[in-house]
Design an enzyme around this catalytic site. Structure first.
Site, PDB file in Angstrom:
ATOM      1  N   LYS A  84       0.843  -1.199   0.000  1.00 47.57           N
ATOM      2  CA  LYS A  84       0.000   0.000   0.000  1.00 47.57           C
ATOM      3  C   LYS A  84       0.875   1.245   0.000  1.00 47.57           C
ATOM      4  O   LYS A  84       1.755   1.400   0.858  1.00 47.57           O
ATOM      5  CB  LYS A  84      -0.829   0.018   1.285  1.00 47.57           C
ATOM      6  CG  LYS A  84      -2.279  -0.307   1.121  1.00 47.57           C
ATOM      7  CD  LYS A  84      -2.893  -0.302   2.502  1.00 47.57           C
ATOM      8  CE  LYS A  84      -4.355  -0.083   2.463  1.00 47.57           C
ATOM      9  NZ  LYS A  84      -4.910  -0.121   3.822  1.00 47.57           N
TER      10      LYS A  84
HETATM   11  C1  E4P Z   1      -8.286   0.414   3.964  1.00 51.45           C
HETATM   12  O1  E4P Z   1      -7.433  -0.102   3.335  1.00 51.45           O
HETATM   13  C2  E4P Z   1      -8.058   1.248   5.176  1.00 51.45           C
HETATM   14  O2  E4P Z   1      -7.126   0.543   5.960  1.00 51.45           O
HETATM   15  C3  E4P Z   1      -9.284   1.416   6.032  1.00 51.45           C
HETATM   16  O3  E4P Z   1     -10.425   0.932   5.366  1.00 51.45           O
HETATM   17  C4  E4P Z   1      -9.454   2.787   6.598  1.00 51.45           C
HETATM   18  O4  E4P Z   1     -10.639   2.816   7.342  1.00 51.45           O
HETATM   19  P1  E4P Z   1     -10.974   3.934   8.421  1.00 51.45           P
HETATM   20  O5  E4P Z   1     -11.405   5.160   7.700  1.00 51.45           O
HETATM   21  O6  E4P Z   1     -12.095   3.347   9.225  1.00 51.45           O
HETATM   22  O7  E4P Z   1      -9.732   4.148   9.243  1.00 51.45           O
END
Ligand code: E4P
Length: 218
Positions: A84
């Site tokens: 990522k």
């Molecule tokens: C996705 O890859 C992210 O890790 C995650 O969905 C972020 O979610 P949040 O907005 O609840 O922190």
């Protein structure tokens, strides 16, 4: 639609995996911190030992060279690691370099259709629009997903859309209705997807009726 779990908690991953509907995992530095994990690489290896599908691990570096270095280390941990990177200019630069070398990239923190367009052009395997965080500031998160699906469809980009920052079963339903490739969801929401009061009521009635018959027969 593939279902990923959005967590770094091994018990949650094992449990979700046992339900037979889990296709992959996404993590991020905040989810690692929530579990008190300082050695991200060790945790990613542990997760890859449970789940055969893609496991996203996020870099900490913010410059392209640093991202590339970190991404290569993460990608070498297991064959199902997707790295990522944040959707920034250095993130795009690193994506192109890494994608050309065969590393699967998940471009994250995506909040606009043009950011998603750039993710596809840079060669990302996945793009992660954060629907909940947009809803949180009064914007329509699912409208972003719809726009990305339209744009990718027009140009036949094969970057897969991971609907992220999911806050409710409704987000999951809407992601599926729109035709998103993947939805990544917290463990709690996986359990909420199963729940329906009529299922509970119906099951209670079936069991009660069975007990009545049994008591008549005996
Ligand atoms: C996705 O890859 C992210 O890790 C995650 O969905 C972020 O979610 P949040 O907005 O609840 O922190």
């Amino acid at each position: 639609m593939q279902l990923f779990i959005d967590t770094a908690n091994l018990d949650e991953i094992r449990k979700a995996s046992s339900y037979g509907v889990l296709d992959g995992v996404t993590t991020n530095p905040s989810l690692m911190a929530k579990e008190g994990i300082s050695d991200q690489e060790k945790r990613i290896v542990e997760i890859c030992g449970i789940v055969a599908g893609p496991v996203s691990a996020e870099v900490i570096a913010t410059d392209a060279d640093g991202m590339i270095k970190e991404a290569k280390k993460l990608a070498a941990l297991a064959k199902n690691v997707a790295v990522k990177l944040p959707l920034t200019l250095p993130g795009l630069e690193a994506t192109r370099t890494l994608a050309d070398e065969g590393v699967d990239i998940n471009l994250t923190l995506v909040f606009s259709p043009v950011q998603a367009l750039l993710a596809a052009k840079a060669g990302a395997k996945y793009v992660s629009p954060f629907v909940g965080r947009l809803d949180d500031i009064g914007q329509d998160g699912m409208a972003l997903v719809e726009d990305i699906i339209d744009i990718y469809g027009q140009y036949s980009y094969d970057t897969e859309i991971i609907v992220a920052s999911v806050r409710s079963p409704l987000h999951v339903a809407n992601a599926a209705l729109l035709g998103a490739d993947i939805c990544t969801i917290p463990f709690k929401i996986i359990t909420q997807l199963v729940a329906h009061p009529l299922t509970d009521k119906g099951l209670a009635a079936f069991l009660e009726d069975y007990r009545k018959i049994k008591s008549v027969v005996h």
